[in-house]
Design a protein around this motif. Structure first.
Motif, PDB file in Angstrom:
ATOM      1  N   GLY A 550       0.822  -1.218   0.000  1.00  0.00           N
ATOM      2  CA  GLY A 550       0.000   0.000   0.000  1.00  0.00           C
ATOM      3  C   GLY A 550       0.847   1.256   0.000  1.00  0.00           C
ATOM      4  O   GLY A 550       0.544   2.225  -0.714  1.00  0.00           O
ATOM      5  N   ILE A 551       1.922   1.252   0.789  1.00  0.00           N
ATOM      6  CA  ILE A 551       2.830   2.418   0.828  1.00  0.00           C
ATOM      7  C   ILE A 551       3.477   2.627  -0.531  1.00  0.00           C
ATOM      8  O   ILE A 551       3.581   3.759  -1.031  1.00  0.00           O
ATOM      9  CB  ILE A 551       3.894   2.226   1.929  1.00  0.00           C
ATOM     10  N   GLU A 552       3.915   1.527  -1.171  1.00  0.00           N
ATOM     11  CA  GLU A 552       4.555   1.621  -2.493  1.00  0.00           C
ATOM     12  C   GLU A 552       3.580   2.173  -3.531  1.00  0.00           C
ATOM     13  O   GLU A 552       3.931   3.058  -4.327  1.00  0.00           O
ATOM     14  CB  GLU A 552       5.065   0.244  -2.921  1.00  0.00           C
ATOM     15  N   ILE A 553       2.356   1.651  -3.532  1.00  0.00           N
ATOM     16  CA  ILE A 553       1.350   2.119  -4.497  1.00  0.00           C
ATOM     17  C   ILE A 553       1.021   3.591  -4.252  1.00  0.00           C
ATOM     18  O   ILE A 553       0.879   4.381  -5.192  1.00  0.00           O
ATOM     19  CB  ILE A 553       0.075   1.255  -4.403  1.00  0.00           C
ATOM     20  N   ARG A 568       0.329   3.184   6.810  1.00  0.00           N
ATOM     21  CA  ARG A 568       1.427   2.707   7.643  1.00  0.00           C
ATOM     22  C   ARG A 568       0.944   2.216   9.015  1.00  0.00           C
ATOM     23  O   ARG A 568       1.469   1.259   9.559  1.00  0.00           O
ATOM     24  CB  ARG A 568       2.402   3.878   7.851  1.00  0.00           C
ATOM     25  N   THR A 569      -0.018   2.950   9.574  1.00  0.00           N
ATOM     26  CA  THR A 569      -0.346   2.754  10.995  1.00  0.00           C
ATOM     27  C   THR A 569      -1.671   2.048  11.262  1.00  0.00           C
ATOM     28  O   THR A 569      -2.002   1.828  12.435  1.00  0.00           O
ATOM     29  CB  THR A 569      -0.394   4.124  11.703  1.00  0.00           C
ATOM     30  N   HIS A 570      -2.442   1.698  10.224  1.00  0.00           N
ATOM     31  CA  HIS A 570      -3.799   1.249  10.518  1.00  0.00           C
ATOM     32  C   HIS A 570      -3.859  -0.117  11.221  1.00  0.00           C
ATOM     33  O   HIS A 570      -4.904  -0.488  11.769  1.00  0.00           O
ATOM     34  CB  HIS A 570      -4.683   1.253   9.252  1.00  0.00           C
ATOM     35  N   HIS A 571      -2.733  -0.867  11.208  1.00  0.00           N
ATOM     36  CA  HIS A 571      -2.668  -2.098  12.015  1.00  0.00           C
ATOM     37  C   HIS A 571      -1.681  -1.954  13.171  1.00  0.00           C
ATOM     38  O   HIS A 571      -1.597  -2.866  14.010  1.00  0.00           O
ATOM     39  CB  HIS A 571      -2.257  -3.299  11.156  1.00  0.00           C
ATOM     40  N   GLY A 572      -0.946  -0.844  13.213  1.00  0.00           N
ATOM     41  CA  GLY A 572       0.013  -0.611  14.293  1.00  0.00           C
ATOM     42  C   GLY A 572       1.013  -1.740  14.409  1.00  0.00           C
ATOM     43  O   GLY A 572       1.629  -2.154  13.418  1.00  0.00           O
ATOM     44  N   THR A 573       1.161  -2.263  15.644  1.00  0.00           N
ATOM     45  CA  THR A 573       2.052  -3.414  15.878  1.00  0.00           C
ATOM     46  C   THR A 573       1.230  -4.617  16.364  1.00  0.00           C
ATOM     47  O   THR A 573       1.716  -5.438  17.155  1.00  0.00           O
ATOM     48  CB  THR A 573       3.127  -3.048  16.923  1.00  0.00           C
ATOM     49  N   SER A 574      -0.009  -4.676  15.887  1.00  0.00           N
ATOM     50  CA  SER A 574      -0.893  -5.774  16.320  1.00  0.00           C
ATOM     51  C   SER A 574      -0.470  -7.098  15.667  1.00  0.00           C
ATOM     52  O   SER A 574       0.351  -7.133  14.745  1.00  0.00           O
ATOM     53  CB  SER A 574      -2.347  -5.452  15.961  1.00  0.00           C
ATOM     54  N   THR A 575      -1.067  -8.167  16.147  1.00  0.00           N
ATOM     55  CA  THR A 575      -0.738  -9.518  15.672  1.00  0.00           C
ATOM     56  C   THR A 575      -1.797  -9.996  14.676  1.00  0.00           C
ATOM     57  O   THR A 575      -2.985  -9.703  14.826  1.00  0.00           O
ATOM     58  CB  THR A 575      -0.689 -10.506  16.853  1.00  0.00           C
ATOM     59  N   VAL A 576      -1.337 -10.776  13.673  1.00  0.00           N
ATOM     60  CA  VAL A 576      -2.277 -11.442  12.757  1.00  0.00           C
ATOM     61  C   VAL A 576      -2.802 -12.655  13.525  1.00  0.00           C
ATOM     62  O   VAL A 576      -2.267 -13.768  13.443  1.00  0.00           O
ATOM     63  CB  VAL A 576      -1.584 -11.845  11.440  1.00  0.00           C
ATOM     64  N   TYR A 577      -3.818 -12.424  14.326  1.00  0.00           N
ATOM     65  CA  TYR A 577      -4.215 -13.348  15.401  1.00  0.00           C
ATOM     66  C   TYR A 577      -4.673 -14.717  14.880  1.00  0.00           C
ATOM     67  O   TYR A 577      -4.323 -15.764  15.449  1.00  0.00           O
ATOM     68  CB  TYR A 577      -5.328 -12.702  16.224  1.00  0.00           C
ATOM     69  N   TYR A 578      -5.406 -14.756  13.791  1.00  0.00           N
ATOM     70  CA  TYR A 578      -5.951 -16.021  13.279  1.00  0.00           C
ATOM     71  C   TYR A 578      -4.829 -16.996  12.930  1.00  0.00           C
ATOM     72  O   TYR A 578      -4.833 -18.159  13.356  1.00  0.00           O
ATOM     73  CB  TYR A 578      -6.833 -15.749  12.062  1.00  0.00           C
ATOM     74  N   PHE A 579      -3.848 -16.535  12.165  1.00  0.00           N
ATOM     75  CA  PHE A 579      -2.767 -17.424  11.732  1.00  0.00           C
ATOM     76  C   PHE A 579      -1.778 -17.681  12.866  1.00  0.00           C
ATOM     77  O   PHE A 579      -1.119 -18.728  12.892  1.00  0.00           O
ATOM     78  CB  PHE A 579      -2.060 -16.833  10.509  1.00  0.00           C
ATOM     79  N   TYR A 580      -1.683 -16.742  13.794  1.00  0.00           N
ATOM     80  CA  TYR A 580      -0.832 -16.959  14.970  1.00  0.00           C
ATOM     81  C   TYR A 580      -1.381 -18.126  15.800  1.00  0.00           C
ATOM     82  O   TYR A 580      -0.635 -19.018  16.206  1.00  0.00           O
ATOM     83  CB  TYR A 580      -0.779 -15.675  15.802  1.00  0.00           C
ATOM     84  N   MET A 581      -2.687 -18.104  16.028  1.00  0.00           N
ATOM     85  CA  MET A 581      -3.298 -19.194  16.802  1.00  0.00           C
ATOM     86  C   MET A 581      -3.269 -20.518  16.032  1.00  0.00           C
ATOM     87  O   MET A 581      -3.107 -21.600  16.620  1.00  0.00           O
ATOM     88  CB  MET A 581      -4.743 -18.831  17.158  1.00  0.00           C
ATOM     89  N   LYS A 582      -3.399 -20.441  14.726  1.00  0.00           N
ATOM     90  CA  LYS A 582      -3.363 -21.652  13.900  1.00  0.00           C
ATOM     91  C   LYS A 582      -1.987 -22.303  13.966  1.00  0.00           C
ATOM     92  O   LYS A 582      -1.866 -23.536  14.064  1.00  0.00           O
ATOM     93  CB  LYS A 582      -3.714 -21.288  12.454  1.00  0.00           C
TER      94      LYS A 582
END
Length: 681
Positions: A550-553, A568-582
């Motif tokens: 997105g930044i490149e585009i 840049r910031t809309h997910h911050g430093t959050s975790t991709v929770y679904y795949f992390y738990m998987k």
């Protein structure tokens, strides 16, 4: 040496601000007038509030503008014009007239009356050219004197003595009748009209040069005040001759040629005051607008605007002080409000007006009018991108100028008769010049790389090239972005954040999903999931990469940095929770950082709003049978989790504002799902 270089590198932003501060101070001091500054205000029509004033040196009393205008008018009215007398024409006409006698009269008449007719014609021609014949009509009063130039000699003659071409027929008819030549009147008139021609011409060059010489020799002073003489006593009313003497002293004081020592002290005084004013502006930004203070481009932009207004005002004052209000000073708060906020715009405007007080005469009146106009500008222009708002605001600013000027004139003159209508025209021209703010803001955007609300309005158009491409390649993402934009705009309005910026940021925050649209559930139209054939870590990397893409585009399409910040910031430093738990189901020993977005976390209210709205809107799609209570708990859970992770620590948003945003999200989601009030059974 290396420590010094490292220290220099770490503090380069501060050194740049110091350099900019010094450079701006030097430029403004250079533009200021270098004469002494009269330390008293002259309150016309009011008692003298200071101590008794004595003349510090000999000086001449200046005449008032009315006295000088009256003197010039008198000189113009009494000026004697010059006329050239052509003697050659008079001599030639005398000879031609005698020849015409023989051409007009028959021989039988000439045989008897030739000598008498010749004598009459010669005498009449001499009388016609005694003072000359003028072709023009009566342009002067009959008794007015003129200078008649014959060669190098000029004689004073009454204007009525010169024959005009329109009078010549009556003059000749009377001469013929009195001489008893009525029987030959037709022939004699033919003789005269065939030969006589004008020989007196108005000499415009000589007349104008003589008039200009007299006007240039007018004395602009009358009388002298000697050193030590008392000018005015404390409590004495400043009016009439006293006012003129004080005005003369002020003019003499400020126009004196100072010695090098005096000049240096004046420069030092100006430098201290200018530096103090600019320092107050920097301290204001450091205390209340730290994000602007830390951005050297924005500080440069603010200082550039101050220099620009000081330079423009100086040029106009040097050209003609009467046009000082044509300078559209209200462009300054308008421009700063468009890029920053109203408070900074007004503070900068006041600082600039204080600096301009050194340049303009009647500085108190000027500063009062400009500060009031700046306040009106800030209060009236709420949405600059709406053209009607700008026109209405300019009308109100112009009206305030006119009302304030009339009030000052009444105070100073004691009546309304001395109001100068031509000043109103300068106010109107200044108002029209203020409309130039819109193209100027566009220029500023290109030079300084900033973005205003007008540009945001253009970017919010869903028919723009980039958003149309998003709608074609990732229709689900586009629909999600529209929903998030509506939520973000509503939330921003409630907490007085920049609603337009929040909406535009929401529209573009997921444009990176165009690279791999089918890897995101909102774009999957079949039951086949592209992630089924990938490991959780690979899926996570694709999901995280949409931020980088997105930044490149965005950069490729020249989106402003303020909009890219949302990507840049809309997910911050959050975790991709679904795949992390998987992944955790198969492997307990995993590094959570591999499933975390790179950040940064939101650093403004608008980016924090987007993070909340994006997460809530995306997760709301998983609700099977939403109810009012379920949605309330759902929103609380998602936002509270983001708060626990510290995602809003840098965003300058309060707990109260977060609670308000939660209420907006709950209400909007209930509207989206068309939930009704649950009635008790």
């Amino acid at each position: 040496m290396s420590d010094f270089v490292n220290k220099l590198y770490k503090n380069q932003a501060l050194f740049y601000k110091v350099f900019l501060f010094v450079l701006t101070s030097v430029l403004i001091v250079y533009l200021l007038p270098k004469g002494g500054k009269f330390k008293y205000d002259i309150p016309k029509g009011k008692p003298w509030q200071y101590e008794s004033l004595y003349a510090p040196f000999d000086f001449a009393i200046l005449k008032t503008d009315e006295e000088i205008a009256e003197e010039k008018s008198e000189i113009t009215d009494t000026h004697i014009p010059y006329y050239d007398f052509n003697s050659d024409i008079a001599e030639r006409v005398g000879e031609d007239a005698l020849v015409e006698v023989h051409n007009v009269f028959p021989d039988s008449t000439l045989n008897v009356y030739e000598t008498i007719i010749d004598n009459f014609v010669s005498k009449t021609v001499s009388e016609v050219y005694e003072f000359g014949l003028l072709q023009e009509s009566n342009r002067l009063e009959p008794d007015q004197l003129i200078y008649l130039l014959k060669g190098n000699e000029a004689s004073e003659v009454s204007y009525k003595k010169i024959l005009k071409q329109g009078e010549i027929r009556d003059f000749l008819s009377q001469k013929i009748d009195r001489a008893g030549f009525s029987s030959f009147k037709t022939e004699l008139l033919e003789v005269f009209f065939n030969s006589i021609e004008p020989n007196v011409i108005f000499n415009n060059d000589l007349t104008q040069n003589e008039l200009n010489s007299k006007l240039n020799n007018i004395s602009y002073t009358r009388g002298i005040i000697e050193q030590g003489s008392r000018i005015i006593a404390k409590g004495e009313v400043v009016e009439g001759n006293k006012y003129n003497i004080l005005r003369s002293l002020k003019n003499e004081y400020e126009s004196q040629i100072w010695s090098q020592t005096n000049y240096n002290w004046i420069i030092i005084g100006y430098s201290i005051l200018v530096a103090l004013a600019l320092l107050m502006l920097l301290l204001f930004m450091r205390k209340y607008r730290i994000e602007i203070f830390e951005n050297n481009v924005k500080v440069t932009f603010i200082f550039f605007n101050i220099i620009f207004m000081v330079m423009l005002t100086t040029l106009v004052v040097n050209f003609n002080i009467d046009y000082v209000y044509i300078v559209p000073l209200c462009i300054l708060p308008l421009s700063l409000k468009a890029f920053f906020d109203a408070r900074l715009g007004l503070f900068t405007h006041v600082i600039t007006v204080l600096l301009l007080g050194f340049i303009v005469p009647n500085s108190y009146e000027y500063m009062f009018l400009q500060i009031i106009a700046g306040i009106v500008t800030i209060l009236t222009v709420s949405e600059l991108y709406k053209r009607a708002n700008l026109f209405i605001s300019v009308g109100q600013i112009t009206l305030v100028y006119i009302i304030s000027y009339v009030a000052f004139t009444i105070i100073q003159e004691g009546n309304i008769d001395d109001v100068k209508v031509e000043i109103f025209i300068t106010f109107l021209l200044g108002g029209l010049a203020t409309l130039f703010v819109q193209p100027l803001i566009y220029v500023y955007e290109k030079i300084f790389g900033m973005v205003s609300d007008m540009s945001l309005l253009e970017l919010s158009d869903t028919n723009s090239k980039l958003l149309k491409e998003l709608a074609e390649k990732a229709p689900g993402t586009f629909h999600h972005s529209l929903n998030v934009a509506n939520l973000a705009e509503a939330a921003a309005n409630e907490i007085n954040a920049n609603a337009m910026l929040a909406r535009v940021g929401a529209l573009y925050h997921d444009i990176g999903k165009m690279r791999n649209p089918t890897y995101f559930t909102e774009n999957q139209t079949t039951s086949v999931n592209s992630h089924d054939e990938l490991s959780p870590i690979e899926s996570t990397q694709i999901i995280i990469d949409h931020v980088i893409s997105g930044i490149e585009i965005a950069k490729k399409n020249n989106l402003p940095d303020r909009v890219i910040d949302f990507i840049r910031t809309h997910h911050g430093t959050s975790t991709v929770y679904y795949f992390y738990m998987k992944e955790k189901e198969n492997n307990d020993n995993i590094n959570a950082d591999n499933f975390r977005y790179p950040g940064p976390i939101p650093f403004s209210k608008e980016t924090a709003i987007l993070m909340m709205c994006d997460s809530v809107e995306a997760a709301s799609k998983s609700l099977k049978e939403p109810t009012s209570q379920l949605i309330d708990n759902f929103v609380e859970k998602i936002v509270d989790k983001q708060m626990e992770e510290g995602q809003f620590l840098n965003s300058n948003i309060t707990f109260k504002e977060i609670q308000i945003i939660k209420k907006i999200l709950k209400r909007k989601l209930k509207n989206i799902y068309h939930l009704r009030v649950e009635y008790p059974e």
